[in-house]
Design a protein around this motif. Sequence first.
Motif, PDB file in Angstrom:
ATOM      1  N   ILE A  17       0.691  -1.272   0.072  1.00  0.00           N
ATOM      2  CA  ILE A  17      -0.015  -0.036  -0.090  1.00  0.00           C
ATOM      3  C   ILE A  17       0.965   1.300   0.048  1.00  0.00           C
ATOM      4  O   ILE A  17       1.749   1.222   0.750  1.00  0.00           O
ATOM      5  CB  ILE A  17      -0.892   0.129   1.403  1.00  0.00           C
ATOM      6  CG1 ILE A  17      -1.561  -1.279   1.500  1.00  0.00           C
ATOM      7  CG2 ILE A  17      -2.100   1.333   1.059  1.00  0.00           C
ATOM      8  CD1 ILE A  17      -2.607  -1.588   0.231  1.00  0.00           C
ATOM      9  N   ARG A  21      -1.990   6.257   2.034  1.00  0.00           N
ATOM     10  CA  ARG A  21      -3.320   5.633   1.954  1.00  0.00           C
ATOM     11  C   ARG A  21      -3.165   4.450   2.868  1.00  0.00           C
ATOM     12  O   ARG A  21      -4.172   4.014   3.300  1.00  0.00           O
ATOM     13  CB  ARG A  21      -3.494   4.831   0.733  1.00  0.00           C
ATOM     14  CG  ARG A  21      -3.657   5.746  -0.478  1.00  0.00           C
ATOM     15  CD  ARG A  21      -4.465   4.978  -1.584  1.00  0.00           C
ATOM     16  NE  ARG A  21      -4.721   5.960  -2.753  1.00  0.00           N
ATOM     17  CZ  ARG A  21      -4.542   5.525  -3.850  1.00  0.00           C
ATOM     18  NH1 ARG A  21      -4.311   4.500  -4.225  1.00  0.00           N
ATOM     19  NH2 ARG A  21      -4.907   6.512  -4.697  1.00  0.00           N
ATOM     20  N   GLY A  24      -6.155   4.825   6.079  1.00  0.00           N
ATOM     21  CA  GLY A  24      -7.371   4.294   5.517  1.00  0.00           C
ATOM     22  C   GLY A  24      -7.710   2.728   4.955  1.00  0.00           C
ATOM     23  O   GLY A  24      -8.541   2.298   5.488  1.00  0.00           O
ATOM     24  N   HIS A  25      -6.763   2.403   4.365  1.00  0.00           N
ATOM     25  CA  HIS A  25      -6.605   0.979   3.969  1.00  0.00           C
ATOM     26  C   HIS A  25      -6.827   0.066   5.405  1.00  0.00           C
ATOM     27  O   HIS A  25      -7.481  -0.943   5.488  1.00  0.00           O
ATOM     28  CB  HIS A  25      -5.346   0.621   3.285  1.00  0.00           C
ATOM     29  CG  HIS A  25      -5.147  -0.875   2.879  1.00  0.00           C
ATOM     30  ND1 HIS A  25      -5.681  -1.725   1.764  1.00  0.00           N
ATOM     31  CD2 HIS A  25      -4.622  -1.882   3.656  1.00  0.00           C
ATOM     32  CE1 HIS A  25      -5.377  -2.584   1.770  1.00  0.00           C
ATOM     33  NE2 HIS A  25      -4.731  -3.004   3.226  1.00  0.00           N
TER      34      HIS A  25
END
Length: 86
Positions: A17, A21, A24-25
């Motif tokens: 990732i 991000r 949020g992931h």
Amino acid sequence: MDEDQYGTCPYDKSHRIVLFRMPGHIIKCMRNYRGPPLAICKYNATHRLPKEQMDEHLAECVDYLKFHNHKNLKIGLKSRQSPPTE
Ligand SMILES: [Zn+2]
Ligand SMILES: [Zn+2]
């Protein structure tokens, strides 16, 4: 391509990732996660790992090092001791 921009999702090692991000992931991935609960690193909420590995993690956690270097600039890493228990 800058590899440093990517991190591995703590809930599924096959997820690579982009770091910005990751928060949020992680929240999404956590919902689907079925393994044992992971402890959250105090210094970076995207660092999650089994509790018994936390000490090991802190030894190499960049955010932990940053935090302590900043705080104890003069003391440095040589005399690093275990922090007092809270
Ligand atoms: Zn994931
Ligand atoms: Zn950490």
